[in-house]
Design a protein around this motif. Structure first.
Motif, PDB file in Angstrom:
ATOM      1  N   ALA A 240     -54.823 -34.783  27.146  1.00  0.00           N
ATOM      2  CA  ALA A 240     -53.719 -34.562  26.332  1.00  0.00           C
ATOM      3  C   ALA A 240     -53.291 -33.566  25.874  1.00  0.00           C
ATOM      4  O   ALA A 240     -51.852 -33.105  25.671  1.00  0.00           O
ATOM      5  CB  ALA A 240     -53.988 -35.786  25.205  1.00  0.00           C
ATOM      6  N   GLY A 241     -54.493 -32.583  25.674  1.00  0.00           N
ATOM      7  CA  GLY A 241     -54.117 -31.186  25.208  1.00  0.00           C
ATOM      8  C   GLY A 241     -53.327 -30.399  26.228  1.00  0.00           C
ATOM      9  O   GLY A 241     -52.326 -29.499  25.794  1.00  0.00           O
ATOM     10  N   LEU A 242     -53.789 -30.668  27.377  1.00  0.00           N
ATOM     11  CA  LEU A 242     -53.135 -30.007  28.399  1.00  0.00           C
ATOM     12  C   LEU A 242     -51.576 -30.211  28.718  1.00  0.00           C
ATOM     13  O   LEU A 242     -50.617 -29.518  28.684  1.00  0.00           O
ATOM     14  CB  LEU A 242     -53.852 -30.036  29.765  1.00  0.00           C
ATOM     15  CG  LEU A 242     -54.544 -28.574  30.097  1.00  0.00           C
ATOM     16  CD1 LEU A 242     -55.394 -29.053  31.489  1.00  0.00           C
ATOM     17  CD2 LEU A 242     -53.709 -27.550  30.333  1.00  0.00           C
ATOM     18  N   ALA A 243     -51.493 -31.656  28.440  1.00  0.00           N
ATOM     19  CA  ALA A 243     -50.061 -32.296  28.603  1.00  0.00           C
ATOM     20  C   ALA A 243     -49.285 -31.650  27.406  1.00  0.00           C
ATOM     21  O   ALA A 243     -47.954 -31.386  27.552  1.00  0.00           O
ATOM     22  CB  ALA A 243     -50.002 -33.807  28.492  1.00  0.00           C
ATOM     23  N   PHE A 244     -49.833 -31.555  26.183  1.00  0.00           N
ATOM     24  CA  PHE A 244     -48.980 -31.181  25.049  1.00  0.00           C
ATOM     25  C   PHE A 244     -48.734 -29.591  25.431  1.00  0.00           C
ATOM     26  O   PHE A 244     -47.545 -29.095  25.205  1.00  0.00           O
ATOM     27  CB  PHE A 244     -49.861 -31.057  23.734  1.00  0.00           C
ATOM     28  CG  PHE A 244     -49.694 -30.009  22.938  1.00  0.00           C
ATOM     29  CD1 PHE A 244     -48.508 -30.309  22.130  1.00  0.00           C
ATOM     30  CD2 PHE A 244     -50.427 -28.967  22.675  1.00  0.00           C
ATOM     31  CE1 PHE A 244     -48.251 -29.282  20.939  1.00  0.00           C
ATOM     32  CE2 PHE A 244     -50.158 -27.977  21.619  1.00  0.00           C
ATOM     33  CZ  PHE A 244     -48.874 -28.141  20.965  1.00  0.00           C
ATOM     34  N   GLN A 245     -49.735 -28.702  26.032  1.00  0.00           N
ATOM     35  CA  GLN A 245     -49.310 -27.334  26.092  1.00  0.00           C
ATOM     36  C   GLN A 245     -48.141 -27.135  27.305  1.00  0.00           C
ATOM     37  O   GLN A 245     -47.297 -26.350  26.980  1.00  0.00           O
ATOM     38  CB  GLN A 245     -50.859 -26.559  26.784  1.00  0.00           C
ATOM     39  CG  GLN A 245     -50.563 -24.930  26.648  1.00  0.00           C
ATOM     40  CD  GLN A 245     -50.297 -24.542  25.445  1.00  0.00           C
ATOM     41  OE1 GLN A 245     -50.936 -24.693  24.473  1.00  0.00           O
ATOM     42  NE2 GLN A 245     -49.199 -23.817  25.282  1.00  0.00           N
ATOM     43  N   LEU A 246     -48.354 -28.073  28.243  1.00  0.00           N
ATOM     44  CA  LEU A 246     -47.014 -27.927  29.334  1.00  0.00           C
ATOM     45  C   LEU A 246     -45.836 -28.097  28.863  1.00  0.00           C
ATOM     46  O   LEU A 246     -44.815 -27.537  29.014  1.00  0.00           O
ATOM     47  CB  LEU A 246     -47.352 -28.878  30.242  1.00  0.00           C
ATOM     48  CG  LEU A 246     -48.499 -28.336  31.575  1.00  0.00           C
ATOM     49  CD1 LEU A 246     -49.354 -29.728  32.216  1.00  0.00           C
ATOM     50  CD2 LEU A 246     -47.899 -27.594  32.571  1.00  0.00           C
ATOM     51  N   ILE A 247     -45.612 -29.196  27.973  1.00  0.00           N
ATOM     52  CA  ILE A 247     -44.385 -29.579  27.230  1.00  0.00           C
ATOM     53  C   ILE A 247     -44.032 -28.464  26.277  1.00  0.00           C
ATOM     54  O   ILE A 247     -42.930 -28.114  26.189  1.00  0.00           O
ATOM     55  CB  ILE A 247     -44.443 -30.922  26.645  1.00  0.00           C
ATOM     56  CG1 ILE A 247     -44.689 -31.891  27.896  1.00  0.00           C
ATOM     57  CG2 ILE A 247     -43.349 -31.322  25.575  1.00  0.00           C
ATOM     58  CD1 ILE A 247     -45.123 -33.292  27.455  1.00  0.00           C
ATOM     59  N   ASP A 248     -45.112 -27.943  25.523  1.00  0.00           N
ATOM     60  CA  ASP A 248     -44.913 -26.908  24.475  1.00  0.00           C
ATOM     61  C   ASP A 248     -44.025 -25.702  25.393  1.00  0.00           C
ATOM     62  O   ASP A 248     -43.161 -24.904  24.644  1.00  0.00           O
ATOM     63  CB  ASP A 248     -46.094 -26.435  23.954  1.00  0.00           C
ATOM     64  CG  ASP A 248     -45.734 -25.730  22.555  1.00  0.00           C
ATOM     65  OD1 ASP A 248     -44.990 -26.212  21.659  1.00  0.00           O
ATOM     66  OD2 ASP A 248     -46.378 -24.754  22.174  1.00  0.00           O
ATOM     67  N   ASP A 249     -44.697 -25.350  26.579  1.00  0.00           N
ATOM     68  CA  ASP A 249     -44.231 -24.251  27.388  1.00  0.00           C
ATOM     69  C   ASP A 249     -42.911 -24.618  27.561  1.00  0.00           C
ATOM     70  O   ASP A 249     -41.982 -23.635  27.964  1.00  0.00           O
ATOM     71  CB  ASP A 249     -45.333 -23.832  28.583  1.00  0.00           C
ATOM     72  CG  ASP A 249     -46.277 -23.260  28.003  1.00  0.00           C
ATOM     73  OD1 ASP A 249     -46.489 -23.145  27.060  1.00  0.00           O
ATOM     74  OD2 ASP A 249     -47.212 -23.080  28.893  1.00  0.00           O
ATOM     75  N   VAL A 250     -42.353 -25.768  28.181  1.00  0.00           N
ATOM     76  CA  VAL A 250     -41.170 -26.359  28.498  1.00  0.00           C
ATOM     77  C   VAL A 250     -40.179 -26.050  27.401  1.00  0.00           C
ATOM     78  O   VAL A 250     -39.188 -25.419  27.394  1.00  0.00           O
ATOM     79  CB  VAL A 250     -40.999 -27.713  29.019  1.00  0.00           C
ATOM     80  CG1 VAL A 250     -39.632 -28.062  29.113  1.00  0.00           C
ATOM     81  CG2 VAL A 250     -41.929 -27.773  30.305  1.00  0.00           C
TER      82      VAL A 250
END
Lengths: 361, 361
Positions: A240-250
């Motif tokens: 979930a943390g990685l998903a969060f980071q990817l979306i934060d980067d978008v």
């Protein structure tokens, strides 16, 4: 963002977890309840620090102004403490037993914020000047050091039978956080073409995923979970943390539509080697070559920033990030289902994970 | 220095502890044995760090050159690990059970060295360039952070029944160390007349005494000592630590006769508010006024440095430091006798304390 939300909602629906318009609200309520629970423990811990360290810590948490007068306070959303408590509940434990552990995780998170701000020379945190800009580097470093020790002290003094295992896990997590931040700093110093996507993902997992995973794992430990349940919840938080980071980067490139969050293009202006950018650069397309040239050149104009965003998108960076985020969220849900087969019991953790990845706040 | 040695020897003799020409040698042997014992544990712990953190840590300990090639190594005298093991033995415990705790204390000590060097901008440590000068501030801060976590991890993973109490004590000690370093930094920014002797002593106790006390206390905990024995050994280490600091400060002004240590006048040239200087400034004598003027003025010439040293001495700073060091050592011996009434059993700890305060090395 819209695609991502739909994908995740679709996945959750497929897996017959409760899903509906009240989802974001449920997470908000869980977070508010966690803050109400953990805040007294956190304030008590900070108040136990020697005077001059306490003052800087109270400023950092937004409880005081720089001159020591009380402030309204914006200590952050407390996602990590909420994950600890939700994980305890998901495994049928009594969340009140883990309030100290939840506060310990929040202290560790804040120690890393204090030190990261010094290293990255960031001047703003939670809409206020960072501690090092107000009190100097030495005080920010020392208060961070003391906050790490304070987090470990809370666990070491906790008579709960899960505390020693939790201490060991949290200490290992801190080492991973340090390695993640070090990798991030090292990448900043390298050219955009020299950074691989795998390195970037490993860095994001260590820097962001590790502590979210550890928060969930600590909750499982406090609930008396079996080792495989503890590991599965760690995996849930990490993914979930990685998903969060990817979306934060978008969001760092294209902005958060309809939200007053990060400005579009902010990460591009800072030439951040964020995940969509590195994915685009690694695409081997002509757009990647043009993007590398822009990233390697002088400061970008408004028009060039727009062009860079377009190039990342054309090179497939945006799609990759969104698909990959959905994939990570799917893996997170798989790990959660492994540890907590009952959808009702897993609801709180799922709501928090969807909240951070959708950023409907 | 000579007076100090005589006083301490006199005290020890009065209290009928073994004392003789072999004393310094006994301490050297205890230290060498402790290093041999703890070194593999310490290296194993450092080798468990992720690659890039490990490299900086191995450089800091003197095991590697900056380019990663092996170095002869000068990781320090390992006084703190030796105190842990000697305290275990003094209370009749098996020192092998506390090797991990001894390594944990050494890791904590080295984390503070890494961060102190960043804050104080010190460029040399153990005759080599400090880590921040070689790897940059960020790496030195991060490796220090990881080293603190590693020390706490060793205790958290230790199945010994004393480990949880030791963890709590060590975490509290780290907070005290941070407060001590913060007080030191804050004093550096103030004028020489604005610093009181009490503040200076409290700072030295937190910065130097606390970890020496904690090392002894951890040994007592691992030996299964009663709470009052643990506290008495903590007091022993603290008082010996203050005696050490006072003598170190005397050496920082008048040098170490017959030794290749600090150059005479080094602390004066750096305008350090060391204990003899602050005692002299607080004396209310005409010499104090002259000294304050020199300390507040431009960089001192060789002749002015000699004059400053003379003024500290004439204002009573040197005598005060030596008498106060003897007093602290006497208190240390009192605490030791309280916890370990058998002089034979207390011999190792006493030898170490006399070694650090005499600096016959």
């Amino acid at each position: 963002m819209t695609d991502m939300t739909t994908d995740t909602a679709g996945m959750a629906a497929m897996m017959s977890w409760p899903q509906g318009p009240g989802e974001g609200q449920e997470a908000q309520e869980i977070l508010a309840a966690a803050r109400a629970c953990v805040d007294p423990e956190l304030r008590g811990a900070i108040d136990s620090l020697p005077g001059s360290l306490r003052r800087v810590a109270r400023y950092h948490f937004g409880w005081e102004h720089a001159d020591g007068t009380p402030a309204a306070g914006n200590a952050g959303k407390a996602i990590r403490p909420a994950l600890v408590l939700a994980a305890v509940r998901a495994l049928g434990g009594e969340h009140a037993t883990a309030v100290r552990a939840a506060a310990a995780v929040e202290l560790i998170h804040n120690f890393t914020l204090l030190h990261d701000d010094v290293m990255d020379r960031d001047t703003t945190r939670r809409h206020r000047p960072t501690a090092w800009t107000v009190f100097g580097d030495a005080d920010a470093i020392l208060v961070g050091d003391a906050m790490q020790a304070l987090g470990m002290r809370l666990l070491a003094e906790d008579p709960h039978p899960g505390a020693p295992a939790a201490s060991a896990r949290l200490a290992r997590c801190v080492i991973e956080l340090c390695a993640g931040q070090q990798a991030d700093c090292a990448m900043e110093r390298r050219g955009p073409a020299e950074v691989t996507l795998d390195e970037c993902l490993a860095m994001a997992e260590a820097k962001t995923g590790a502590l979210l995973g550890c928060a969930c794992a600590l909750g499982a430990v406090y609930a008396g979970g079996a080792p495989e349940e503890v590991d599965a919840l760690d995996g849930f938080g990490r993914e979930a943390g990685l998903a969060f980071q990817l979306i934060d980067d978008v969001i760092g490139i294209w902005g958060d539509p309809g939200r007053t969050g990060k400005a579009a293009g902010a990460d591009l202006a800072a030439r951040k080697k964020s995940l969509p950018v590195v994915a685009a650069l690694a695409s081997g397309t002509p757009d990647a070559v043009d993007l590398a040239e822009l990233y390697g050149g002088p400061a970008m104009s408004e028009a060039e920033l727009e062009r860079a965003a377009r190039l990342v998108e054309q090179a497939g960076g945006r799609d990759w990030a969104q698909v990959h985020a959905a994939d990570r969220m799917s893996r997170a849900i798989g790990q959660l289902a492994r540890a907590v087969p009952d959808p009702e019991a897993a609801g709180g953790l799922l709501a928090l994970a969807e909240f951070v990845t959708r950023r409907t706040h």
